[in-house]
Structures are given as structure tokens and as C-alpha cells.
Design a protein around this motif. Structure first.
Motif, PDB file in Angstrom:
ATOM      1  N   LEU A  97     -22.174 -98.714  37.331  1.00 50.06           N
ATOM      2  CA  LEU A  97     -22.510-100.032  37.135  1.00 50.06           C
ATOM      3  C   LEU A  97     -21.194-101.004  37.012  1.00 50.06           C
ATOM      4  CD1 LEU A  97     -26.098-100.074  35.344  1.00 50.06           C
ATOM      5  CD2 LEU A  97     -25.575-100.191  37.937  1.00 50.06           C
ATOM      6  N   GLU A  98     -20.421-100.520  36.091  1.00 43.70           N
ATOM      7  CA  GLU A  98     -19.149-101.144  35.835  1.00 43.70           C
ATOM      8  C   GLU A  98     -17.981-101.337  37.067  1.00 43.70           C
ATOM      9  OE1 GLU A  98     -17.463 -99.546  32.459  1.00 43.70           O
ATOM     10  OE2 GLU A  98     -19.209 -99.179  31.475  1.00 43.70           O
ATOM     11  N   ALA A  99     -18.535-100.643  37.926  1.00 40.85           N
ATOM     12  CA  ALA A  99     -17.264-100.645  39.146  1.00 40.85           C
ATOM     13  C   ALA A  99     -17.805-101.818  40.122  1.00 40.85           C
ATOM     14  CB  ALA A  99     -17.475 -99.175  39.925  1.00 40.85           C
ATOM     15  N   ASP A 100     -16.637-102.271  40.563  1.00 40.65           N
ATOM     16  CA  ASP A 100     -16.868-103.136  41.868  1.00 40.65           C
ATOM     17  C   ASP A 100     -16.880-102.224  43.094  1.00 40.65           C
ATOM     18  OD1 ASP A 100     -16.485-105.754  40.569  1.00 40.65           O
ATOM     19  OD2 ASP A 100     -14.566-104.693  39.934  1.00 40.65           O
ATOM     20  N   GLY A 101     -16.129-101.228  43.147  1.00 44.22           N
ATOM     21  CA  GLY A 101     -16.303-100.196  44.235  1.00 44.22           C
ATOM     22  C   GLY A 101     -16.382 -98.730  44.017  1.00 44.22           C
ATOM     23  N   LEU A 102     -16.765 -97.961  44.748  1.00 43.29           N
ATOM     24  CA  LEU A 102     -16.623 -96.325  44.328  1.00 43.29           C
ATOM     25  C   LEU A 102     -16.381 -95.529  45.721  1.00 43.29           C
ATOM     26  CD1 LEU A 102     -20.633 -96.621  43.074  1.00 43.29           C
ATOM     27  CD2 LEU A 102     -18.355 -96.212  41.499  1.00 43.29           C
ATOM     28  N   VAL A 103     -15.607 -94.581  45.151  1.00 41.18           N
ATOM     29  CA  VAL A 103     -15.041 -93.550  46.072  1.00 41.18           C
ATOM     30  C   VAL A 103     -15.600 -92.076  45.505  1.00 41.18           C
ATOM     31  CG1 VAL A 103     -13.183 -92.559  47.749  1.00 41.18           C
ATOM     32  CG2 VAL A 103     -13.243 -95.007  46.638  1.00 41.18           C
ATOM     33  N   PHE A 104     -16.307 -91.481  46.357  1.00 45.51           N
ATOM     34  CA  PHE A 104     -16.746 -89.919  45.923  1.00 45.51           C
ATOM     35  C   PHE A 104     -16.109 -88.811  46.599  1.00 45.51           C
ATOM     36  CE2 PHE A 104     -20.258 -93.049  45.216  1.00 45.51           C
ATOM     37  CZ  PHE A 104     -20.922 -92.885  44.050  1.00 45.51           C
ATOM     38  N   GLY A 105     -15.492 -87.916  45.621  1.00 48.49           N
ATOM     39  CA  GLY A 105     -14.825 -86.919  46.423  1.00 48.49           C
ATOM     40  C   GLY A 105     -15.388 -85.458  45.992  1.00 48.49           C
ATOM     41  N   PHE A 106     -15.581 -84.618  47.075  1.00 47.78           N
ATOM     42  CA  PHE A 106     -16.080 -83.408  46.887  1.00 47.78           C
ATOM     43  C   PHE A 106     -15.962 -82.165  47.817  1.00 47.78           C
ATOM     44  CE2 PHE A 106     -18.878 -86.744  48.295  1.00 47.78           C
ATOM     45  CZ  PHE A 106     -19.040 -86.431  49.635  1.00 47.78           C
ATOM     46  N   PRO A 107     -15.745 -80.963  47.667  1.00 47.70           N
ATOM     47  CA  PRO A 107     -15.510 -79.898  48.382  1.00 47.70           C
ATOM     48  C   PRO A 107     -16.886 -79.897  49.333  1.00 47.70           C
ATOM     49  CG  PRO A 107     -15.985 -78.806  46.435  1.00 47.70           C
ATOM     50  CD  PRO A 107     -15.793 -80.367  46.294  1.00 47.70           C
ATOM     51  N   THR A 108     -16.704 -79.107  50.424  1.00 47.75           N
ATOM     52  CA  THR A 108     -17.990 -78.572  51.344  1.00 47.75           C
ATOM     53  C   THR A 108     -18.450 -77.413  50.645  1.00 47.75           C
ATOM     54  OG1 THR A 108     -18.647 -78.587  53.567  1.00 47.75           O
ATOM     55  CG2 THR A 108     -16.672 -77.246  53.076  1.00 47.75           C
ATOM     56  N   ARG A 109     -19.979 -77.412  51.117  1.00 48.58           N
ATOM     57  CA  ARG A 109     -20.523 -76.128  51.093  1.00 48.58           C
ATOM     58  C   ARG A 109     -21.619 -76.107  52.325  1.00 48.58           C
ATOM     59  NH1 ARG A 109     -17.222 -75.616  47.768  1.00 48.58           N
ATOM     60  NH2 ARG A 109     -17.542 -75.136  45.554  1.00 48.58           N
ATOM     61  N   TYR A 110     -20.840 -74.955  53.343  1.00 51.93           N
ATOM     62  CA  TYR A 110     -21.725 -75.254  54.427  1.00 51.93           C
ATOM     63  C   TYR A 110     -21.758 -76.545  55.283  1.00 51.93           C
ATOM     64  CZ  TYR A 110     -22.797 -70.585  52.579  1.00 51.93           C
ATOM     65  OH  TYR A 110     -22.571 -69.389  52.018  1.00 51.93           O
ATOM     66  N   GLY A 111     -20.790 -77.271  55.275  1.00 52.84           N
ATOM     67  CA  GLY A 111     -20.889 -78.707  56.018  1.00 52.84           C
ATOM     68  C   GLY A 111     -21.474 -79.668  55.128  1.00 52.84           C
ATOM     69  N   ALA A 112     -21.796 -79.679  54.101  1.00 50.15           N
ATOM     70  CA  ALA A 112     -22.544 -80.612  53.227  1.00 50.15           C
ATOM     71  C   ALA A 112     -21.802 -80.498  51.912  1.00 50.15           C
ATOM     72  CB  ALA A 112     -24.087 -80.507  53.275  1.00 50.15           C
ATOM     73  N   MET A 113     -22.083 -81.643  51.029  1.00 48.39           N
ATOM     74  CA  MET A 113     -21.459 -81.573  49.807  1.00 48.39           C
ATOM     75  C   MET A 113     -21.752 -80.373  48.786  1.00 48.39           C
ATOM     76  SD  MET A 113     -23.766 -84.713  47.492  1.00 48.39           S
ATOM     77  CE  MET A 113     -23.326 -85.792  48.670  1.00 48.39           C
ATOM     78  N   ALA A 114     -20.908 -80.192  47.804  1.00 52.25           N
ATOM     79  CA  ALA A 114     -21.050 -79.241  46.799  1.00 52.25           C
ATOM     80  C   ALA A 114     -22.246 -79.328  45.814  1.00 52.25           C
ATOM     81  CB  ALA A 114     -20.007 -79.051  46.079  1.00 52.25           C
ATOM     82  N   ALA A 115     -22.852 -78.371  45.422  1.00 51.71           N
ATOM     83  CA  ALA A 115     -24.135 -78.652  44.443  1.00 51.71           C
ATOM     84  C   ALA A 115     -23.841 -79.421  43.320  1.00 51.71           C
ATOM     85  CB  ALA A 115     -24.508 -77.033  44.219  1.00 51.71           C
ATOM     86  N   GLN A 116     -22.469 -79.389  42.869  1.00 52.07           N
ATOM     87  CA  GLN A 116     -22.228 -80.165  41.605  1.00 52.07           C
ATOM     88  C   GLN A 116     -22.281 -81.777  41.878  1.00 52.07           C
ATOM     89  OE1 GLN A 116     -20.603 -77.450  42.545  1.00 52.07           O
ATOM     90  NE2 GLN A 116     -20.192 -76.096  40.845  1.00 52.07           N
ATOM     91  N   MET A 117     -21.832 -81.982  43.133  1.00 50.48           N
ATOM     92  CA  MET A 117     -21.906 -83.431  43.359  1.00 50.48           C
ATOM     93  C   MET A 117     -23.392 -83.789  43.684  1.00 50.48           C
ATOM     94  SD  MET A 117     -20.533 -86.595  43.582  1.00 50.48           S
ATOM     95  CE  MET A 117     -18.587 -86.208  43.525  1.00 50.48           C
ATOM     96  N   LYS A 118     -24.117 -83.203  44.337  1.00 53.49           N
ATOM     97  CA  LYS A 118     -25.448 -83.341  44.701  1.00 53.49           C
ATOM     98  C   LYS A 118     -26.273 -83.497  43.274  1.00 53.49           C
ATOM     99  CE  LYS A 118     -28.889 -83.901  47.624  1.00 53.49           C
ATOM    100  NZ  LYS A 118     -30.149 -84.067  46.688  1.00 53.49           N
ATOM    101  N   ALA A 119     -25.818 -82.678  42.635  1.00 51.37           N
ATOM    102  CA  ALA A 119     -26.768 -82.831  41.160  1.00 51.37           C
ATOM    103  C   ALA A 119     -26.512 -84.188  40.471  1.00 51.37           C
ATOM    104  CB  ALA A 119     -26.374 -81.512  40.166  1.00 51.37           C
ATOM    105  N   PHE A 120     -25.210 -84.373  40.634  1.00 54.80           N
ATOM    106  CA  PHE A 120     -24.962 -85.798  40.050  1.00 54.80           C
ATOM    107  C   PHE A 120     -25.617 -87.001  40.823  1.00 54.80           C
ATOM    108  CE2 PHE A 120     -22.572 -90.008  40.352  1.00 54.80           C
ATOM    109  CZ  PHE A 120     -22.597 -90.004  39.027  1.00 54.80           C
ATOM    110  N   PHE A 121     -25.748 -86.857  41.950  1.00 53.58           N
ATOM    111  CA  PHE A 121     -26.455 -88.105  42.756  1.00 53.58           C
ATOM    112  C   PHE A 121     -28.197 -87.912  42.531  1.00 53.58           C
ATOM    113  CE2 PHE A 121     -22.829 -88.692  45.713  1.00 53.58           C
ATOM    114  CZ  PHE A 121     -22.819 -89.910  45.776  1.00 53.58           C
ATOM    115  N   ASP A 122     -28.408 -86.487  42.247  1.00 53.17           N
ATOM    116  CA  ASP A 122     -29.708 -86.285  41.979  1.00 53.17           C
ATOM    117  C   ASP A 122     -30.272 -87.041  40.521  1.00 53.17           C
ATOM    118  OD1 ASP A 122     -30.370 -85.089  44.611  1.00 53.17           O
ATOM    119  OD2 ASP A 122     -30.222 -83.295  43.655  1.00 53.17           O
TER     120      ASP A 122
END
Length: 253
Positions: free
Chosen positions: A120-145
Motif C-alpha cells: 500500500l505504501e508503493a506508488d508502483g510495483l514490479v514483481f519478479g519470479f522464476p517459472t514453474r512449467y510456464g507459470a509463476m513459482a509457488a512461492q510467489m503464488k503463495a504470496f499473492f494468495d
């Protein structure tokens, strides 16, 4: 002489007709075409405060982290903008990471809290992650969840956001890893900011192997031993500059 006593001129002065298209100066002949047909970085109005761009990433072997640090360098190079690095929480136990040969995490990069209140403190966001079978890694998905509370109240709606990725091979998901992640932004109401072809000629080079797409910067990790090339790092720095310029334009509109 009129009733009010003013003087009335005997005849009106002629009014010059508006210029026609034939009167316009012709364009300069033989003007050279631009080398690359890409949009210019948006100009930003001056500001008394710095806009904040949060670079939130997951990196197991350090490839994504190397891009994240270049993005921050690009953000910080834009006057009136400042980049901040955050790592998402690890979901694998340390003994598993050790068996996988994952290096120790850089403790100077803070771990963002589950739930993502810091976003909420950011004016803009950039998310970076490695792939897992063509989609984001589970660690990043867990964060979004974990950001369901922010989603329920749409507290991130309207924030500009982008992606950068790492894949093991050229066909391993440089594009799919980014565009399947767009659903996360859409449900939060965030604004996806791709880099397009604003990197100019660097996007068209074919003489070396390089990652990165119009969706965002990227790196090929191979079996883990390959590190980001100079071109891949330069694209990440460019994404940071571009993102900071867009964020300033939107935040200060």
C-alpha cells in the motif's frame, strides 16, 4: 453620429482570411526515418516528493535477484523516484533448499510480510519470479494468495505494476510466465505496464541468446550455472527507468 455619441467608422477594415493547408510549411524533404519505431519514455512533471517503486521478487538461485537489483538501479536513476527491494517469504524448508544447492539469501533484502500490507505504501510495483512449467513459482503464488484482505477491499486498485521472469530454456515460459500472472493484477484492479519495444534496437538483436520480452525483462538460467548477460541486465535496468517514469506520470497526474 449614433445615439450614444460614439464615432462610427465609415467602413470596416478587411479581415485576413485564415491560412489554408496550402499555406503551411512543407515537411523537410528526405527526413530520415527513426531507427526504431518505439514510444518515447513518458515525460514526468516535477515533484517535491519521490515516488516509490517496490520491486518484489522470489529468487531461488539468484538469477531473478540479479535482475531485481538492476531494476532498482534503473528506478533510482530517474529523478524523483526511488526503488525498494523486497523478497517474498520462502515456503521450502532450509534442509530442502540445501539439498537443491540453493545459495543463502541476501539478508540485506527485507522479506515482505504475508498479506502484503507494505504494498500500500508503493506508488508502483514490479514483481519478479522464476517459472514453474510456464507459470509463476509457488512461492510467489503463495504470496499473492495471502493478499486476499487487500483484494476484498480493492486497496491495490489503480496501482501500476509489471513483471520480470527467469526461465531455464528459451521455450520455457518467458512470455507465458508473465501473461498468466496478469490475472493476479486484474483481480486486484492493478494496471499492467509492459515495456513493449521501448528498449529500442536491443529488442531486435539476434546475434546473441538473450531473454526478455515485451512483457518485461528476463534471464535464461539454463541448468543454473548461466548468469544474466549484459544485454539481459541492461533490459532490466531499462525496465526500472521506464516503470519509474510511468509511475511518476500516473502518481502526480
Amino acid at each position: 453620429m449614433g445615439k450614444g455619441g460614439g464615432c462610427v467608422p465609415s467602413k470596416k477594415r478587411p479581415v485576413a482570411p485564415p491560412p489554408t493547408s496550402e499555406d503551411a510549411a512543407p515537411p523537410a524533404p528526405d527526413a530520415p526515418p527513426p531507427e526504431v519505431l518505439s514510444p518515447q519514455l513518458p515525460s514526468s512533471p516535477p515533484t517535491a516528493r519521490k515516488v516509490k517503486v517496490f520491486i518484489v521478487f522470489y529468487s531461488m538461485y539468484g538469477h531473478v535477484e540479479s535482475l531485481a537489483k538492476e531494476l532498482k538501479k534503473g528506478v533510482d536513476s530517474v529523478e524523483g523516484a526511488e526503488g525498494f527491494l523486497f523478497r517474498v517469504p520462502e515456503t521450502l524448508p532450509s534442509e530442502v533448499l540445501e539439498k537443491m544447492g540453493a545459495p543463502a539469501k541476501d539478508v540485506s533484502v527485507p522479506v515482505i510480510g504475508a498479506g502484503g500490507e507494505e504494498l500500500l505504501e508503493a506508488d508502483g510495483l514490479v514483481f519478479g519470479f522464476p517459472t514453474r512449467y510456464g507459470a509463476m513459482a509457488a512461492q510467489m503464488k503463495a504470496f499473492f494468495d495471502s493478499t486476499g484482505g487487500l483484494w476484498r477491499e480493492q486497496r491495490l486498485a489503480g496501482k501500476p505494476a509489471g513483471f520480470f521472469v527467469s526461465t531455464g530454456t528459451q521455450g520455457g515460459g518467458q512470455e507465458t510466465t508473465a501473461w498468466t500472472a496478469i490475472t493476479q493484477l486484474a483481480h486486484h484492479g492493478m494496471l499492467f505496464v509492459p515495456i513493449g519495444y521501448t528498449f529500442g534496437a536491443g529488442m531486435f538483436k539476434m546475434d546473441t541468446i538473450k531473454a526478455g520480452t515485451p512483457y518485461g525483462a528476463g534471464v535464461y538460467a539454463g541448468d543454473g550455472s548461466r548468469q544474466a548477460s549484459d544485454t539481459e541486465l541492461a533490459l532490466a535496468e531499462h525496465q526500472g527507468k521506464y516503470m519509474a517514469s510511468v509511475v511518476k506520470r500516473l502518481a502526480l497526474a
